[in-house]
Design an enzyme around this catalytic site. Structure first.
Site, PDB file in Angstrom:
ATOM      1  N   HIS A 134      37.945  33.329  30.562  1.00  0.00           N
ATOM      2  CA  HIS A 134      37.931  33.800  29.176  1.00  0.00           C
ATOM      3  C   HIS A 134      37.797  32.556  28.307  1.00  0.00           C
ATOM      4  O   HIS A 134      38.709  31.732  28.269  1.00  0.00           O
ATOM      5  CB  HIS A 134      39.208  34.573  28.859  1.00  0.00           C
ATOM      6  CG  HIS A 134      39.312  35.834  29.633  1.00  0.00           C
ATOM      7  ND1 HIS A 134      39.712  35.858  30.960  1.00  0.00           N
ATOM      8  CD2 HIS A 134      39.055  37.109  29.287  1.00  0.00           C
ATOM      9  CE1 HIS A 134      39.695  37.104  31.388  1.00  0.00           C
ATOM     10  NE2 HIS A 134      39.302  37.893  30.393  1.00  0.00           N
TER      11      HIS A 134
ATOM     12  N   ASP B  34      39.312  43.621  37.197  1.00  0.00           N
ATOM     13  CA  ASP B  34      38.893  43.180  35.872  1.00  0.00           C
ATOM     14  C   ASP B  34      40.015  42.368  35.219  1.00  0.00           C
ATOM     15  O   ASP B  34      41.040  42.084  35.840  1.00  0.00           O
ATOM     16  CB  ASP B  34      38.444  44.364  35.014  1.00  0.00           C
ATOM     17  CG  ASP B  34      39.566  45.308  34.607  1.00  0.00           C
ATOM     18  OD1 ASP B  34      40.765  44.967  34.788  1.00  0.00           O
ATOM     19  OD2 ASP B  34      39.254  46.394  34.096  1.00  0.00           O
ATOM     20  N   SER B  35      39.833  41.998  33.978  1.00  0.00           N
ATOM     21  CA  SER B  35      40.793  41.151  33.273  1.00  0.00           C
ATOM     22  C   SER B  35      42.178  41.767  33.155  1.00  0.00           C
ATOM     23  O   SER B  35      43.162  41.065  32.929  1.00  0.00           O
ATOM     24  CB  SER B  35      40.270  40.842  31.866  1.00  0.00           C
ATOM     25  OG  SER B  35      39.043  40.171  31.942  1.00  0.00           O
TER      26      SER B  35
END
Length: 190
Positions: free
Chosen positions: A64, A107-108
């Protein structure tokens, strides 16, 4: 992820999984541009499936970008997207790589995210040594935060390779409250 219009959506679906007839979005006139695109897609998928080597994909890092997120936000996101994937890829007559793939990773938020698609990467370097490349992927994914609705997209990809091993990445651009993320994975070609 870039969300697409109806006709482009049909083309992305066709490229990503090779099953949805692109001619559904226009008249099926013999020799039309859409018919030629569909025939090209079928040829490409067939060539990869018939001539491609099996590839193992292992997602390794989800970055990120620091300028897009606060430290608190970044601490709340998963950085190591455990998962696994398989693909078939081939090198064309110009030395570029083309492939089909399926992968599932976290996923995140730690939820599973399946993805399937087509990718093309222009490569430079030695065929039996180090190479670098950039390209594009068209895919379909589904996420828990989208209620598992299949979402098509197109993303830029990059690759650093040495013989059968590659470190590859896709950049997800910023859109509203998500994006500015780079997903890295390793690929081994058998």
């Amino acid at each position: 992820m870039i969300i697409l219009g109806h006709c482009t959506l049909m083309l992305a679906l066709t490229i990503a999984i090779g099953l949805v007839p692109a001619c559904a979005c226009a008249g099926d006139a013999e020799g039309s541009a859409v018919s030629r695109i569909w025939e090209g897609v079928k040829q490409e998928v067939g060539d990869i499936w018939r001539d491609g080597a099996i590839e193992l994909l292992v997602p390794v890092y989800d970055w990120h970008l620091p300028f897009a997120y606060t430290d608190d936000q970044r601490e709340g996101y998963l950085e190591y997207p455990a998962g696994l994937g398989v693909g078939k890829g081939r090198t064309d007559e110009k030395g570029n790589w083309r492939g089909l793939y399926m992968m599932v990773f976290r996923d995140s938020h730690g939820d599973p995210e399946p993805i399937a698609g087509y990718a093309w990467i222009a490569r430079w370097g030695s065929a039996d040594g180090a190479r670098a490349g950039v390209g594009v992927t068209a895919f379909i994914t589904a996420r828990q935060d989208y209620d598992w609705v299949p979402v098509p997209g197109i993303l830029p990809v990059g690759s650093l390779e040495y013989r059968r091993f590659a470190l590859q990445a896709a950049y997800v651009p910023r859109d509203r409250s998500w994006g500015n993320v780079i997903l890295f994975w390793c690929k081994y070609t058998f």
